[in-house]
Design an enzyme around this catalytic site. Sequence first.
Site, PDB file in Angstrom:
ATOM      1  N   ASN A 123      -1.858  70.141  49.505  1.00  8.97           N
ATOM      2  CA  ASN A 123      -2.224  69.117  48.631  1.00  8.97           C
ATOM      3  C   ASN A 123      -1.218  67.951  48.896  1.00  8.97           C
ATOM      4  O   ASN A 123      -0.047  68.131  48.578  1.00  8.97           O
ATOM      5  CB  ASN A 123      -2.451  69.388  47.344  1.00  8.97           C
ATOM      6  N   HIS A 159       1.226  64.112  46.081  1.00  7.19           N
ATOM      7  CA  HIS A 159       2.462  63.574  45.614  1.00  7.19           C
ATOM      8  C   HIS A 159       3.355  62.961  46.688  1.00  7.19           C
ATOM      9  O   HIS A 159       4.073  62.359  46.222  1.00  7.19           O
ATOM     10  CB  HIS A 159       3.225  64.963  44.761  1.00  7.19           C
ATOM     11  N   HIS A 213      -6.757  64.444  46.063  1.00  5.32           N
ATOM     12  CA  HIS A 213      -7.735  64.022  44.888  1.00  5.32           C
ATOM     13  C   HIS A 213      -7.210  62.745  44.627  1.00  5.32           C
ATOM     14  O   HIS A 213      -6.243  61.926  44.290  1.00  5.32           O
ATOM     15  CB  HIS A 213      -6.805  64.894  43.699  1.00  5.32           C
ATOM     16  N   ARG A 259      -8.272  59.832  42.134  1.00  4.22           N
ATOM     17  CA  ARG A 259      -8.314  59.998  40.880  1.00  4.22           C
ATOM     18  C   ARG A 259      -8.841  58.527  40.457  1.00  4.22           C
ATOM     19  O   ARG A 259      -8.727  57.830  40.975  1.00  4.22           O
ATOM     20  CB  ARG A 259      -6.898  60.127  40.072  1.00  4.22           C
ATOM     21  N   ARG A 305      -3.861  56.872  40.831  1.00  6.81           N
ATOM     22  CA  ARG A 305      -2.317  56.978  40.462  1.00  6.81           C
ATOM     23  C   ARG A 305      -1.499  57.370  41.734  1.00  6.81           C
ATOM     24  O   ARG A 305      -0.273  57.238  41.882  1.00  6.81           O
ATOM     25  CB  ARG A 305      -2.006  57.538  39.472  1.00  6.81           C
ATOM     26  N   GLU A 315     -10.904  66.235  46.384  1.00 10.42           N
ATOM     27  CA  GLU A 315     -10.986  66.652  45.040  1.00 10.42           C
ATOM     28  C   GLU A 315     -11.340  65.434  44.228  1.00 10.42           C
ATOM     29  O   GLU A 315     -10.834  64.320  44.261  1.00 10.42           O
ATOM     30  CB  GLU A 315      -9.612  66.873  44.390  1.00 10.42           C
ATOM     31  N   THR A 342      -4.081  68.073  36.394  1.00  3.85           N
ATOM     32  CA  THR A 342      -5.274  68.543  35.923  1.00  3.85           C
ATOM     33  C   THR A 342      -5.317  69.843  35.225  1.00  3.85           C
ATOM     34  O   THR A 342      -4.676  70.706  35.696  1.00  3.85           O
ATOM     35  CB  THR A 342      -6.050  69.099  37.433  1.00  3.85           C
ATOM     36  N   GLU A 369     -12.962  77.386  42.353  1.00  6.24           N
ATOM     37  CA  GLU A 369     -11.440  77.736  42.648  1.00  6.24           C
ATOM     38  C   GLU A 369     -10.889  77.805  41.221  1.00  6.24           C
ATOM     39  O   GLU A 369     -11.126  77.211  40.186  1.00  6.24           O
ATOM     40  CB  GLU A 369     -11.081  76.122  43.029  1.00  6.24           C
ATOM     41  N   HIS A 406      -3.117  75.834  41.701  1.00  4.59           N
ATOM     42  CA  HIS A 406      -2.480  74.938  40.514  1.00  4.59           C
ATOM     43  C   HIS A 406      -1.286  75.592  40.088  1.00  4.59           C
ATOM     44  O   HIS A 406      -1.109  76.631  39.755  1.00  4.59           O
ATOM     45  CB  HIS A 406      -3.291  74.572  39.455  1.00  4.59           C
TER      46      HIS A 406
HETATM   47  N1  PXP Z   1      -6.202  72.918  43.122  1.00  3.62           N
HETATM   48  C1  PXP Z   1      -6.762  71.847  42.145  1.00  3.62           C
HETATM   49  C2  PXP Z   1      -8.146  71.923  41.907  1.00  3.62           C
HETATM   50  C3  PXP Z   1      -5.883  70.876  41.610  1.00  3.62           C
HETATM   51  O1  PXP Z   1      -6.430  69.837  40.947  1.00  3.62           O
HETATM   52  C4  PXP Z   1      -4.611  70.963  42.400  1.00  3.62           C
HETATM   53  C5  PXP Z   1      -3.618  69.725  41.696  1.00  3.62           C
HETATM   54  O2  PXP Z   1      -4.023  68.503  42.419  1.00  3.62           O
HETATM   55  C6  PXP Z   1      -4.002  71.808  42.703  1.00  3.62           C
HETATM   56  C7  PXP Z   1      -5.049  72.843  43.435  1.00  3.62           C
HETATM   57  C8  PXP Z   1      -2.748  71.940  43.380  1.00  3.62           C
HETATM   58  O3  PXP Z   1      -1.835  72.048  42.372  1.00  3.62           O
HETATM   59  P1  PXP Z   1      -0.143  71.964  42.535  1.00  3.62           P
HETATM   60  O4  PXP Z   1      -0.010  70.595  43.139  1.00  3.62           O
HETATM   61  O5  PXP Z   1       0.303  72.239  41.232  1.00  3.62           O
HETATM   62  O6  PXP Z   1       0.098  72.982  43.748  1.00  3.62           O
END
Ligand code: PXP
Length: 251
Positions: free
Chosen positions: A14, A17, A50, A52, A56, A77, A108, A158, A201
Site C-alpha cells: 500500500n 503514505h 486508497h 479517500r 488526503r 481501496e 481505517t 479482507e 492493517h
Molecule cells: N488493508 C486495508 C483495507 C486498509 O484500509 C489498509 C490501510 O489503508 C491496509 C490494508 C494497510 O494498512 P497499513 O497501512 O496499516 O499496513
Amino acid sequence: MSKTIQNNLRLGVNIDHVATVRNARGGQYPDPLRAALLAQNAGADGITAHLREDRRHITDTDIEALMTGLNVPLNFEMAATDEMQKIALRHVPHAVCIVPEKREERTTEGGLEVAREENKIGDFIAPLREAGCRVSIFIAADRRQIESAARIGAPVIELHTGAYCDAHAEARFAERDAELERLREMSAFATSLGLEVHAGHGLTFDCVQPIAAFPEVMELNIGHFLIGESIFIGLEGAIKQMRELMDQARG
Ligand code: PXP
C-alpha cells in the site's frame, strides 16, 4: 487484467503514505508511481491505493498513473459511495476493496458493517463485479460479517488485523493471542464458505508471521510500516525483508 500473479501468499504494498509525504508539502515528490514501480521490482505482487473522499493522500491523478504504469495488479481501496463507484467503473482496476471511511479518522478504524447493510452493499458491488473487478470487502473477523459477505456474493474478504497488531505492539499478549485465534478461526470459516481470504492493517516485521502462517490467507496488504521502514533501510529492502518473513512463515 492479464497481469500475472505468482506467489501463493501475495504481498500487496500500500503506497498511500508516499502520497501523504508528498502532500505534506504539495508538489510532485515523492512520487507514488515511482514507489509503486520500485515495490513491483522488489517483489510486490500487487499495489494497493486508497482514494479517500477527502483526497488526503492518493489523488485521482495517482490512480490514473498507477492504472497505466503498473505491470502488477492494482487493488483500489474505496468507500461505498457513488463517486468512488463511478471512478472504479471508469478504470476497472484488477481488484476493488470496499472499506468503511470516516472523514475524522486517521486511518481505517474498523471493518465494514456489511451485516447491517447487506442489501445496500450487495447492490453496490454488483456493477463492479459485472465490470470484471475482483471485489473484496474489508471486515472484522466476525462470523456475522463473513456470512453476509458470502451472501452478497463478494468473492473475497479482507480481515482487519489492526486489533491483533495493536495488542502485539502494546504487549497485551493475552488479548493479542485471543485476536490471533479469532482471525485463525474466521479465516477457516470464510474459506469453508468459498470466500478467498486476505488480511491487513498494522502489520509489521514483528507481527506478520503468525498471520502469514494461516494457510487460508492468500494475500496480505501492508503499507504504513513498509513506507516508514523505508526511511531506514530503503523501500526495496523493507519489501524484501517482509517477503522473506512471509515465505518463512508459510514454510
Ligand atoms: N488493508 C486495508 C483495507 C486498509 O484500509 C489498509 C490501510 O489503508 C491496509 C490494508 C494497510 O494498512 P497499513 O497501512 O496499516 O499496513
